[in-house]
Design a protein around this motif. Sequence first.
Motif, PDB file in Angstrom:
ATOM      1  N   ASP A  68      -9.246   7.216   8.042  1.00 43.76           N
ATOM      2  CA  ASP A  68      -8.628   5.954   7.608  1.00 43.76           C
ATOM      3  C   ASP A  68      -7.159   5.946   8.013  1.00 43.76           C
ATOM      4  O   ASP A  68      -6.262   6.221   7.210  1.00 43.76           O
ATOM      5  N   ASN A 107      -3.821   4.040   9.440  1.00 42.42           N
ATOM      6  CA  ASN A 107      -3.189   2.714   9.457  1.00 42.42           C
ATOM      7  C   ASN A 107      -1.757   2.840   9.942  1.00 42.42           C
ATOM      8  O   ASN A 107      -1.127   3.891   9.813  1.00 42.42           O
ATOM      9  N   GLN A 132       0.791  -1.227   0.000  1.00 38.11           N
ATOM     10  CA  GLN A 132       0.000   0.000   0.000  1.00 38.11           C
ATOM     11  C   GLN A 132       0.826   1.282   0.000  1.00 38.11           C
ATOM     12  O   GLN A 132       0.315   2.352  -0.354  1.00 38.11           O
ATOM     13  N   THR A 174      -2.437   7.394  -1.246  1.00 37.63           N
ATOM     14  CA  THR A 174      -2.084   7.118   0.148  1.00 37.63           C
ATOM     15  C   THR A 174      -1.084   8.149   0.665  1.00 37.63           C
ATOM     16  O   THR A 174      -0.133   8.514  -0.022  1.00 37.63           O
ATOM     17  N   GLN A 221      -8.508  10.970   3.519  1.00 37.19           N
ATOM     18  CA  GLN A 221      -7.593  10.121   2.757  1.00 37.19           C
ATOM     19  C   GLN A 221      -6.975   9.032   3.637  1.00 37.19           C
ATOM     20  O   GLN A 221      -6.936   9.153   4.876  1.00 37.19           O
ATOM     21  N   LYS A 222      -6.498   7.975   2.977  1.00 42.59           N
ATOM     22  CA  LYS A 222      -5.839   6.890   3.714  1.00 42.59           C
ATOM     23  C   LYS A 222      -4.469   7.363   4.191  1.00 42.59           C
ATOM     24  O   LYS A 222      -3.664   7.879   3.412  1.00 42.59           O
TER      25      LYS A 222
END
Length: 344
Positions: A218, A220, A142, A148, A192-193
């Motif tokens: 989002d 991570n 990713q 990203t 956004q991620k």
Amino acid sequence: MLLHNKLSKEELKKQLENENFTRKTFSFYRYVIIANPQEFRDQLYLKWFELNCRGRIYIAREGINAQMSVPEQHLEAFFSHLNSLAELQNMPIKWAVEDNSKSFYKLIVKLRPKIVADGLNDNAFDVTNVGNHLSPLEFHEQVSHPDTIVVDMRNHYESEVGHFENAICPDADTFREEIDLVVNDLKDKKDQKVLLYCTGGIRCEKASAYLKHHGFEDVNQLHGGIIAYAQEIKQLGLDSKFRGKNFVFDERLGESINEEVIAKCHQCGKACDTHTNCANNDCHLLFIQCEECRDHYQGCCTDECAEIIQLPIEERMLLRSKFHDKYSKSQIYRQRIRPKLNQL
């Protein structure tokens, strides 16, 4: 009963140099409630001193953060002891990517208000509401996606020598400063991620919860950090998307991930990623210095410090308080080192 080191730095380093066995370097952390941190700390120190462990361990009511060097012949006993403690059972271990057996020369086990100095009020947000944990392979897949946002949650001197491709590397001196920088700089991209990473994962635990508290949808994080990523990607035979060196907080000061040198000497601009501390102990600035500049500046960060270390100790002591009143470490870097670096 011995509960802290009583030998000098020189004696400890000599002991380490004379060892005829191999040590293994690793780290671990866990957020877990420790009912009596002082008692827990003393228990760990006694057992780990007995096993000839070295390292830097922080204990707080909220958990443990440890970087350690343990004799190979004592590893079984060490992990047996770790698993005998309810708070530390089945602990995920992150083994050093490069290990010269000389990572730590003494055992330090300290009580701290927090296991990471973040300066945050944990009562102001839900610290357990962390981001999604991505495995190294998931993160690898990713990290290069165009939509990203990848953020390095380490200090500037760490990301300077190594970081993921296309990562945002905030110009911050401390973790606390960086968290607010990230929240502010990305305030218009909350939908956004976001992928966060750090050395071993511990800083991302708090940072991801803080971002979610501020409305990021989002979030991570790289589970196990750069250390876990480097090992798994190598085992899978994939090309690393982390470029350069992983900075580590021990005597090694870094471990190469892909053999690439992306930083430069702070004094001449030559390709270099070797950190050192200024030989003027009243300065002790951490900076990057090549071998040629080390010889020219006698291991110092500036001509001023090179001149100071030549003075008699009495004169150096008179200058000491004046020096510290004039400069903080971040001021030394920003006012005396960075202007030179920007001209290279």
